[in-house]
Design a protein around this motif. Structure first.
Motif, PDB file in Angstrom:
ATOM      1  N   THR A 100       0.835  -1.204   0.000  1.00 52.57           N
ATOM      2  CA  THR A 100       0.000   0.000   0.000  1.00 52.57           C
ATOM      3  C   THR A 100       0.867   1.250   0.000  1.00 52.57           C
ATOM      4  O   THR A 100       0.592   2.222  -0.720  1.00 52.57           O
ATOM      5  N   GLN A 101       1.940   1.231   0.784  1.00 55.62           N
ATOM      6  CA  GLN A 101       2.865   2.367   0.814  1.00 55.62           C
ATOM      7  C   GLN A 101       3.531   2.565  -0.548  1.00 55.62           C
ATOM      8  O   GLN A 101       3.663   3.696  -1.025  1.00 55.62           O
ATOM      9  N   VAL A 102       3.937   1.478  -1.165  1.00 57.97           N
ATOM     10  CA  VAL A 102       4.592   1.569  -2.477  1.00 57.97           C
ATOM     11  C   VAL A 102       3.632   2.124  -3.518  1.00 57.97           C
ATOM     12  O   VAL A 102       4.003   3.001  -4.313  1.00 57.97           O
ATOM     13  N   LEU A 103       2.390   1.654  -3.506  1.00 55.74           N
ATOM     14  CA  LEU A 103       1.402   2.113  -4.483  1.00 55.74           C
ATOM     15  C   LEU A 103       1.142   3.605  -4.322  1.00 55.74           C
ATOM     16  O   LEU A 103       1.075   4.346  -5.321  1.00 55.74           O
ATOM     17  N   GLU A 104       0.990   4.067  -3.100  1.00 55.53           N
ATOM     18  CA  GLU A 104       0.751   5.488  -2.860  1.00 55.53           C
ATOM     19  C   GLU A 104       1.935   6.328  -3.331  1.00 55.53           C
ATOM     20  O   GLU A 104       1.761   7.392  -3.953  1.00 55.53           O
ATOM     21  N   ALA A 105       3.149   5.848  -3.040  1.00 53.98           N
ATOM     22  CA  ALA A 105       4.348   6.582  -3.458  1.00 53.98           C
ATOM     23  C   ALA A 105       4.484   6.607  -4.977  1.00 53.98           C
ATOM     24  O   ALA A 105       4.910   7.613  -5.556  1.00 53.98           O
ATOM     25  N   GLU A 106       4.121   5.509  -5.636  1.00 55.99           N
ATOM     26  CA  GLU A 106       4.191   5.463  -7.099  1.00 55.99           C
ATOM     27  C   GLU A 106       3.237   6.484  -7.713  1.00 55.99           C
ATOM     28  O   GLU A 106       3.571   7.153  -8.696  1.00 55.99           O
ATOM     29  N   ARG A 107       2.063   6.612  -7.145  1.00 62.34           N
ATOM     30  CA  ARG A 107       1.075   7.552  -7.680  1.00 62.34           C
ATOM     31  C   ARG A 107       1.467   8.996  -7.410  1.00 62.34           C
ATOM     32  O   ARG A 107       1.154   9.892  -8.205  1.00 62.34           O
ATOM     33  N   GLU A 108       2.162   9.239  -6.298  1.00 66.07           N
ATOM     34  CA  GLU A 108       2.538  10.604  -5.935  1.00 66.07           C
ATOM     35  C   GLU A 108       3.789  11.070  -6.675  1.00 66.07           C
ATOM     36  O   GLU A 108       4.053  12.279  -6.723  1.00 66.07           O
ATOM     37  N   PRO A 127      11.707   1.658  -5.153  1.00 69.75           N
ATOM     38  CA  PRO A 127      12.557   0.454  -5.138  1.00 69.75           C
ATOM     39  C   PRO A 127      11.774  -0.798  -4.745  1.00 69.75           C
ATOM     40  O   PRO A 127      11.101  -0.826  -3.712  1.00 69.75           O
ATOM     41  N   LEU A 128      11.834  -1.788  -5.586  1.00 68.45           N
ATOM     42  CA  LEU A 128      11.226  -3.095  -5.341  1.00 68.45           C
ATOM     43  C   LEU A 128      12.232  -4.152  -5.799  1.00 68.45           C
ATOM     44  O   LEU A 128      13.166  -3.846  -6.546  1.00 68.45           O
ATOM     45  N   PRO A 129      12.080  -5.395  -5.366  1.00 69.67           N
ATOM     46  CA  PRO A 129      12.985  -6.438  -5.862  1.00 69.67           C
ATOM     47  C   PRO A 129      13.002  -6.467  -7.386  1.00 69.67           C
ATOM     48  O   PRO A 129      11.966  -6.265  -8.037  1.00 69.67           O
ATOM     49  N   PHE A 130      14.173  -6.703  -7.972  1.00 66.86           N
ATOM     50  CA  PHE A 130      14.335  -6.677  -9.417  1.00 66.86           C
ATOM     51  C   PHE A 130      13.385  -7.662 -10.100  1.00 66.86           C
ATOM     52  O   PHE A 130      12.941  -7.438 -11.219  1.00 66.86           O
ATOM     53  N   HIS A 131      13.042  -8.759  -9.411  1.00 75.44           N
ATOM     54  CA  HIS A 131      12.148  -9.774  -9.979  1.00 75.44           C
ATOM     55  C   HIS A 131      10.812  -9.829  -9.219  1.00 75.44           C
ATOM     56  O   HIS A 131      10.237 -10.909  -9.061  1.00 75.44           O
ATOM     57  N   TYR A 132      10.316  -8.705  -8.769  1.00 74.51           N
ATOM     58  CA  TYR A 132       9.100  -8.728  -7.951  1.00 74.51           C
ATOM     59  C   TYR A 132       7.908  -9.309  -8.707  1.00 74.51           C
ATOM     60  O   TYR A 132       7.055  -9.984  -8.114  1.00 74.51           O
ATOM     61  N   LEU A 186      -2.955  -5.401  -5.157  1.00 72.06           N
ATOM     62  CA  LEU A 186      -2.011  -4.293  -4.976  1.00 72.06           C
ATOM     63  C   LEU A 186      -0.833  -4.410  -5.940  1.00 72.06           C
ATOM     64  O   LEU A 186      -0.398  -3.413  -6.528  1.00 72.06           O
ATOM     65  N   ILE A 187      -0.318  -5.616  -6.108  1.00 72.01           N
ATOM     66  CA  ILE A 187       0.813  -5.813  -7.024  1.00 72.01           C
ATOM     67  C   ILE A 187       0.403  -5.485  -8.457  1.00 72.01           C
ATOM     68  O   ILE A 187       1.162  -4.859  -9.205  1.00 72.01           O
ATOM     69  N   GLU A 188      -0.795  -5.876  -8.847  1.00 68.77           N
ATOM     70  CA  GLU A 188      -1.273  -5.556 -10.191  1.00 68.77           C
ATOM     71  C   GLU A 188      -1.443  -4.048 -10.376  1.00 68.77           C
ATOM     72  O   GLU A 188      -1.118  -3.504 -11.442  1.00 68.77           O
ATOM     73  N   ASP A 189      -1.944  -3.368  -9.342  1.00 64.23           N
ATOM     74  CA  ASP A 189      -2.095  -1.918  -9.425  1.00 64.23           C
ATOM     75  C   ASP A 189      -0.732  -1.237  -9.539  1.00 64.23           C
ATOM     76  O   ASP A 189      -0.558  -0.294 -10.325  1.00 64.23           O
ATOM     77  N   ILE A 190       0.228  -1.700  -8.752  1.00 66.13           N
ATOM     78  CA  ILE A 190       1.581  -1.139  -8.807  1.00 66.13           C
ATOM     79  C   ILE A 190       2.178  -1.344 -10.192  1.00 66.13           C
ATOM     80  O   ILE A 190       2.778  -0.433 -10.775  1.00 66.13           O
ATOM     81  N   ARG A 191       1.988  -2.519 -10.719  1.00 65.87           N
ATOM     82  CA  ARG A 191       2.529  -2.817 -12.053  1.00 65.87           C
ATOM     83  C   ARG A 191       1.906  -1.918 -13.108  1.00 65.87           C
ATOM     84  O   ARG A 191       2.603  -1.394 -13.978  1.00 65.87           O
ATOM     85  N   ASP A 192       0.587  -1.704 -13.036  1.00 65.81           N
ATOM     86  CA  ASP A 192      -0.088  -0.846 -14.010  1.00 65.81           C
ATOM     87  C   ASP A 192       0.406   0.595 -13.924  1.00 65.81           C
ATOM     88  O   ASP A 192       0.634   1.242 -14.954  1.00 65.81           O
ATOM     89  N   VAL A 193       0.572   1.092 -12.706  1.00 66.60           N
ATOM     90  CA  VAL A 193       1.036   2.478 -12.531  1.00 66.60           C
ATOM     91  C   VAL A 193       2.448   2.635 -13.085  1.00 66.60           C
ATOM     92  O   VAL A 193       2.759   3.620 -13.772  1.00 66.60           O
TER      93      VAL A 193
END
Length: 211
Positions: free
Chosen positions: A83-91, A98-103, A127-134
């Motif tokens: 959730t923190q990563v997704l919010e930061a990606e959108r902002e 930073p996420l694992p190279f093979h997340y 959440l992972i799918e949303d992060i990937r889309d962003v």
């Protein structure tokens, strides 16, 4: 592998990227007693019931399929962290978190073979799918800014799968720009070389006297 066999096709298939990701280290909790495994890539074990140990992802999946262990979810695969990563990606429209190279590959393998070991699996996957889309949207937006004057593109914190998708398009785009500009560069070079070098006037020449 495709990317190595053909230098003009700088892309790997998803299964090839996933194969590379299987060497990532994860933690398991065995439910069996077993001697150490001596592999070419290293030694793993010995294994004791309920004693956590670290092994490559491919070995963890193999043991999981035989009901010989449970796989501990990586720290970054929690609802709070994602959730923190997704919010930061959108902002941050121009930065990648930073996420694992093979997340992408790690999460896919765990969802396929160890879904019952993941807490809140449905929400984690969403959440992972949303992060990937962003992140992919950021990549597409960044590629739209490429012009004929672009010599390099810096995209920090991209994952393996994201790099694999972007790289061939990026290479072909830059090659097209350079190919388009090369005739002008060649013409300029020819014009420069064809210019006559000015000769300094040193006055009338004198004939050499015969001895």
């Amino acid at each position: 592998m495709a990317g190595q066999s053909d230098p003009h096709l700088s892309i790997f298939s998803p299964s090839e990227v996933e194969f590379v990701a299987e060497d990532e280290i994860v933690e398991i909790v065995p439910n069996i007693r077993m001697d150490a495994l001596n592999m070419i890539c290293g030694d793993f074990g010995p294994f004791f019931p309920q004693i956590p140990t670290k092994v490559p992802l491919w070995l963890a999946v193999a043991l999981k399929k035989r009901s010989k262990c449970t796989i501990r979810t990586p720290d970054w695969m929690t609802v709070d962290r994602l959730t923190q990563v997704l919010e930061a990606e959108r902002e941050s429209p121009r930065e990648f978190q930073p996420l694992p190279f093979h997340y992408i590959e790690i999460s896919k393998l765990l969802f396929d073979d160890a879904r019952d070991d993941i807490s809140d699996a449905y929400l984690v996957r969403s959440l992972i799918e949303d992060i990937r889309d962003v992140r992919f949207h950021k990549v597409e937006t960044g590629l739209e800014t490429i012009s004929g004057r672009t010599h390099a593109v810096k995209l920090k914190n991209l994952s393996a799968m994201e790099v694999n998708i972007v790289r061939p398009f990026m290479v072909r785009t830059l090659q097209a720009f350079y190919k388009h500009d090369s005739p002008q560069m060649i013409q300029q070079a020819d014009n420069t070389g064809s210019r006559a070098t000015p000769v300094t006037d040193r006055g009338p020449r004198r004939d050499l006297r015969r001895r």
